[in-house]
Write an enzyme that holds these catalytic residues in place. Structure first.
Site, short mmCIF file in Angstrom:
data_model
loop_
_atom_site.label_atom_id
_atom_site.label_comp_id
_atom_site.label_asym_id
_atom_site.label_seq_id
_atom_site.Cartn_x
_atom_site.Cartn_y
_atom_site.Cartn_z
N GLY A 187 0.81 -1.20 0.00
CA GLY A 187 0.00 0.00 0.00
C GLY A 187 0.85 1.25 0.00
O GLY A 187 2.05 1.22 0.31
N GLY A 243 1.47 5.14 1.65
CA GLY A 243 1.43 5.60 3.04
C GLY A 243 2.66 5.23 3.83
O GLY A 243 2.80 5.63 4.98
N HIS A 244 3.57 4.45 3.22
CA HIS A 244 4.79 4.03 3.91
C HIS A 244 6.02 4.78 3.39
O HIS A 244 7.13 4.37 3.66
CB HIS A 244 5.02 2.52 3.71
N ASP A 296 -2.30 -8.34 0.78
CA ASP A 296 -1.16 -8.44 -0.13
C ASP A 296 -0.97 -9.88 -0.61
O ASP A 296 -0.69 -10.12 -1.78
CB ASP A 296 0.10 -7.94 0.56
N HIS A 353 0.64 0.24 9.68
CA HIS A 353 -0.60 0.59 8.99
C HIS A 353 -1.54 1.39 9.89
O HIS A 353 -2.73 1.37 9.71
CB HIS A 353 -1.33 -0.66 8.51
#
Lengths: 214, 691
Positions: B408, B410-411, B464, B573
């Site tokens: 995703g 956001g990391h 994932d 997350h």
């Protein structure tokens, strides 16, 4: 008796997309409590994409199975995430059922259970694991039971909606065994499962389409 | 202490008490003799040459002056008050809660022991008693002792089950009857028969009819509940299987062989008219109904039994009791003599909207990627125009194993910052914290394939795994061999023996590096896979969060952390961590992290590690350096050599305030690969050759 046709499915997707959009923030907030907070985004964006796609599809020519297959690929390509493969597989299982022959609208429960089978096959969750199948299965079985008792479409719709709502509340008492919330173990108790909450929204959209078409 | 409030010691001194031999502090001596040596007040009076009332006064003053502190262990009190909360909330007569963790004994034995106490308090001579079956019931029967009653009858409450289990209805009832010197009435029929006709026939058999008559006259019943999970008693008893579970959708458990819904009513289904034994209407007519059950999986059926009026006395354990209350909407943190570890979260009003640089939340990921392409044109470019499938700019020679990573958004700078020579070849990007879909992963796979196959390296998350597995299947159909290494470095996320369930966090970065280096050396696919797996096994990460992150879509904290708390064991997350604990100083936090990591890694003097002190997004470099200072001290104290250190933003969780520490244990092989050069925009390194 009318069957589950493309127009019916397209109406369901439109209704579900509207309601998921309205609940986008609420679902994100639920997911934030026990997951990673993206559930509302995934569901609302995914159903919006399906809706856009179906709008462009020549609906009179598409079979209901084709509608579900397109919904599967559109949803998966749009969202990925966890729900992408789960709902895509649900739609594909639904498409397979409809390809086998026309289904009367009273038999909607069979379509719901077929979709639940798809979710279960892909996600490998068991009932009671605090996931969306804890809502899909009870709703589907309630609708099948109502139809078996000779219920009208409106009665089947009511059974479907009520069972979905009740099952959604039951997820509060469960401990998450799958997905990110499972890291929380008993801390997930007392929280609604966000996947169950969105499932109830979709199932209510199915029920309302059934009731209004009758 | 019932004695009248005595005068104070000072008054007594003025009255000319006899001199004392223990310094000037008679209070301490008296307290010591009383509480530690166990002497009576009279014996102490003799020893001190004082009167007994004087000793009594010493003891009282020792309490009030703080010399002696009497405390009852908090969990016990909590157990007590939580029991009262359950009685009140559910309107039952009595609730026994087994406190604490219980050490070595199994939950069945602990509950059985407490259940035996309940037996003692509710049964009387002449009673007719029913008991159900299961592990808890057998433990209860075994734990019953020293109960002196006569003329008691124990009735098996249902027919029999498979003998494959040792806790059958018959075994539980006969054991209880033995322990109570009671007569025993079996039910000479199976609990589940093959048809409703068979049930009617059997129930008309005179012998069985007479036995069943006893169930109408029960004074007390002791019973358990079963979840419907595959390890549950109802499964093991041969009543239930996954097919029936589908039919019984909406069921939450079973009791006395009856499948129940959330309201505690029997669910209609194929077993209903084929079950022989006490039914739920009969159960509710028994005057004393003791449910003994515990374990999280039993929360739904226990709640159902309570809501359905099946219970007058509940015996459970603290954790389950809390679960029951929480699941029924009671704020458990408010119960108990002191707060649990967490301070209650402040009102939402205090912190509502988190300010962000955004145009439209839904465009955030793509706009960020466009900005990345503009910033790092030498490193990354989109594949076929899609900003979500990205490749390294550098040329990849034929025969090189492709390394595809992803996850995703956001990391940032994960994962696209680790694409380039000596790192990954391509990266698939999803929505914020959401896996990329299979088609994007497939596009990356095709692009990275140079005839030697492709290695996927990504974090172990449900979504994932599903999406990458689907992509791997599609790639396989095109003739591209794909191997997968799931990263699972977050040691807080599951126990050591459940390593496969752990999630991947900042340790990702080291695994990408090792896999990329192996592929750059033109190793084969199997060898690249082996090395990536080895790197993952060597990585140990723990994360700590001070504040939750906020999603672009909501711009609100995803969850709340109390003002004086932190989340220990967070992932990347924004999900809550494993435990919530009071906040501590930086050094103490590092100590806690090190204790956990060392306990698992078992480092020995002379070992070498690579270190990553990673910001979860909102924590600045200055604080990361403070953490690294203490980390180095702890490593030196263990004589662990630090080969290399990374400090900064590597694998983040949007704006979460928090940090993670990763240690990768090195051997020569991993060290060599780590020292190879690499060039991603988030990790560029010219390499280090052994001196």
């Amino acid at each position: 008796m009318s069957s589950i046709d493309s127009a019916f499915l397209i109406a369901v997707f439109r209704r579900a997309a509207d309601r998921l959009e309205a609940e986008r923030q609420a679902l994100c907030a639920l997911d934030g409590e026990i997951g990673d907070g993206d559930h509302g985004t995934s569901m609302a964006n995914g159903f919006a994409a399906i809706n856009d796609h179906l709008r462009g599809m020549a609906r009179q020519e598409a079979t209901p199975a084709a509608v579900l297959r397109d919904a599967a690929s559109t949803f998966l390509a749009e969202v990925g995430a966890t729900v992408g493969p789960l709902y895509a597989t649900a739609f594909l299982h639904g498409a397979r059922l409809l390809e086998a022959g026309d289904l009367d609208r009273q038999q909607i429960g069979r379509l719901v259970v077929a979709m639940a089978d798809g979710i279960k096959a892909r996600g490998q969750a068991e009932l009671g694991d605090k996931t969306m199948i804890d809502v899909w299965y009870p709703a589907g079985h309630a609708a099948i039971a109502a139809a078996a008792e000779g219920g009208s479409p409106a009665e089947v719709a009511r059974a479907l909606r009520m069972a979905a709502e009740q099952a959604r509340e039951t997820t509060v008492t469960m401990i998450a065994a799958r997905g990110r919330a499972s890291r929380l173990k008993e801390r997930s108790l007392g929280h609604l499962d966000p996947g169950g909450a969105s499932a109830a929204i979709i199932l209510a959209a199915i029920a309302d389409t059934l009731a209004s078409a009758a | 202490m019932a004695a009248p409030r005595p005068r104070s010691v000072k008054d007594m001194a003025r009255l000319g008490r006899p001199p004392l031999r223990f310094g000037d502090d008679p209070l301490l001596l008296a307290s010591w003799l009383y509480y530690e040596e166990g002497l009576t007040q009279s014996e102490i009076a003799d020893q001190l040459g004082a009167s007994r009332p004087t000793v009594n006064a010493y003891l009282a003053d020792a309490r009030s002056s703080g010399i002696v502190n009497i405390s009852i262990s908090a969990p016990r009190l909590r157990a007590l008050s939580i029991a009262r909360a359950i009685e009140e909330h559910f309107g039952i007569d009595d609730c026994l809660v087994v406190p604490g963790e219980g050490g070595e004994r199994s939950i069945f034995d602990r509950l059985g022991g407490a259940g035996a106490l309940a037996v003692k308090s509710v049964i009387h001579s002449g009673d007719i008693i029913g008991i159900s079956w299961g592990r808890t019931m057998l433990a209860l029967a075994n734990a019953v002792r020293d109960i002196h009653v006569i003329d008691v009858t124990v009735v098996q409450s249902t027919g029999g089950t498979t003998a494959a289990i040792n806790y059958t209805p018959e075994a539980c009832a006969t054991r209880l009857a033995e322990r109570l010197n009671a007569s025993f009435v079996p039910i000479s029929a199976p609990a589940i028969v093959s048809s409703p006709e068979a049930k009617r026939m059997l129930e008309r058999e005179p012998v069985i009819a007479e036995q069943l008559q006893n169930l109408q006259r029960l004074d007390r019943i002791f019973f358990g509940v079963s979840s419907l999970r595959p390890s549950s008693t109802i499964y093991n008893s041969g009543f239930f299987d996954s097919h029936l579970q589908q039919v019984y959708a909406g069921a939450v458990g079973s009791m006395l062989g009856r499948i129940i819904d959330a309201q505690g009513n029997e669910v209609d289904g194929p077993l209903r008219d084929r079950t022989i034994g006490l039914d739920l209407d009969q159960l509710r007519k028994v005057p004393t109904r003791v449910l003994i059950a515990g374990g999280y999986d039993k929360v739904p059926p226990i709640l159902a039994a309570l809501h359905g009026g099946a219970v007058t006395t509940l015996v459970t354990d603290v954790a389950t009791a809390e679960g029951i209350l929480r699941a029924d909407g009671v704020a458990v943190e408010k119960i108990g003599v002191r707060r649990a570890s967490a301070t209650p979260a402040r009102s939402d009003l205090l912190r509502s909207r988190i300010k962000k640089f955004l145009n439209s939340p839904k465009d955030a990921v793509n706009e960020a990627l466009e900005g990345a392409f503009a910033a790092f044109p030498d490193h990354i470019e989109p594949i076929d125009g899609s900003p979500r499938a990205i490749r390294a700019r550098a040329a990849k020679p034929a025969g090189k194993v492709g390394v595809v990573i992803g996850g995703g958004a956001g990391h940032e700078p994960s994962f696209l910052g680790f694409v380039g020579p000596g790192l990954a070849d391509a990266v698939a990007v999803g929505n914020v914290f959401a896996s990329p879909p299979p088609d994007r992963v497939l596009a990356c796979t095709r692009d990275a394939h140079r005839g030697a196959g492709v290695l996927y390296v990504y974090g172990n998350y449900t979504g994932d795994v599903m999406n990458f597995d689907m992509a791997a299947d599609l790639a396989g159909a095109e003739g591209i061999e794909v191997r997968t290494v799931l990263t699972s470095d977050d040691i807080a996320s599951a126990a050591h023996d459940d390593r496969a369930a752990r999630r991947g966090t900042a340790g990702n970065v080291f695994v990408f590096k090792i896999a990329g280096a192996a592929s750059a050396r033109m190793y084969g696919l199997a060898e690249c896979e082996r090395l990536a797996r080895k790197a993952n096994d060597a990585c140990h990460t723990i994360g700590v969060a001070m504040e939750s992150c906020s999603m672009p879509d909501t711009q609100r904290p995803s969850f709340k952390i109390g003002e004086d708390d932190m989340e220990f064991g967070v992932g990347v997350h924004g999900e809550p961590g494993v435990t919530r604990v009071p906040i501590e100083s930086a050094d103490r936090i590092v100590d806690q992290i090190c204790d956990r990591i060392f306990a698992e890694m078992q480092p020995r003097p002379g070992d070498r590690v690579a270190v990553l002190v990673n910001s979860l997004g909102g924590t600045p470099m200055m604080e990361l350096l403070i953490l690294n200072r203490r980390l180095r001290k702890r490593l030196e104290a263990r004589e662990i050599a630090v080969h290399s250190t990374l400090v900064g933003h590597y694998c983040t969780s949007l704006d979460m305030i928090g940090a993670s520490i990763t240690l990768m244990k090195l051997d020569d092989e991993l060290t060599g690969l780590l020292d190879d050069p690499c060039d991603g925009f988030a990790w560029s390194f010219s390499g280090r050759r052994p001196s």
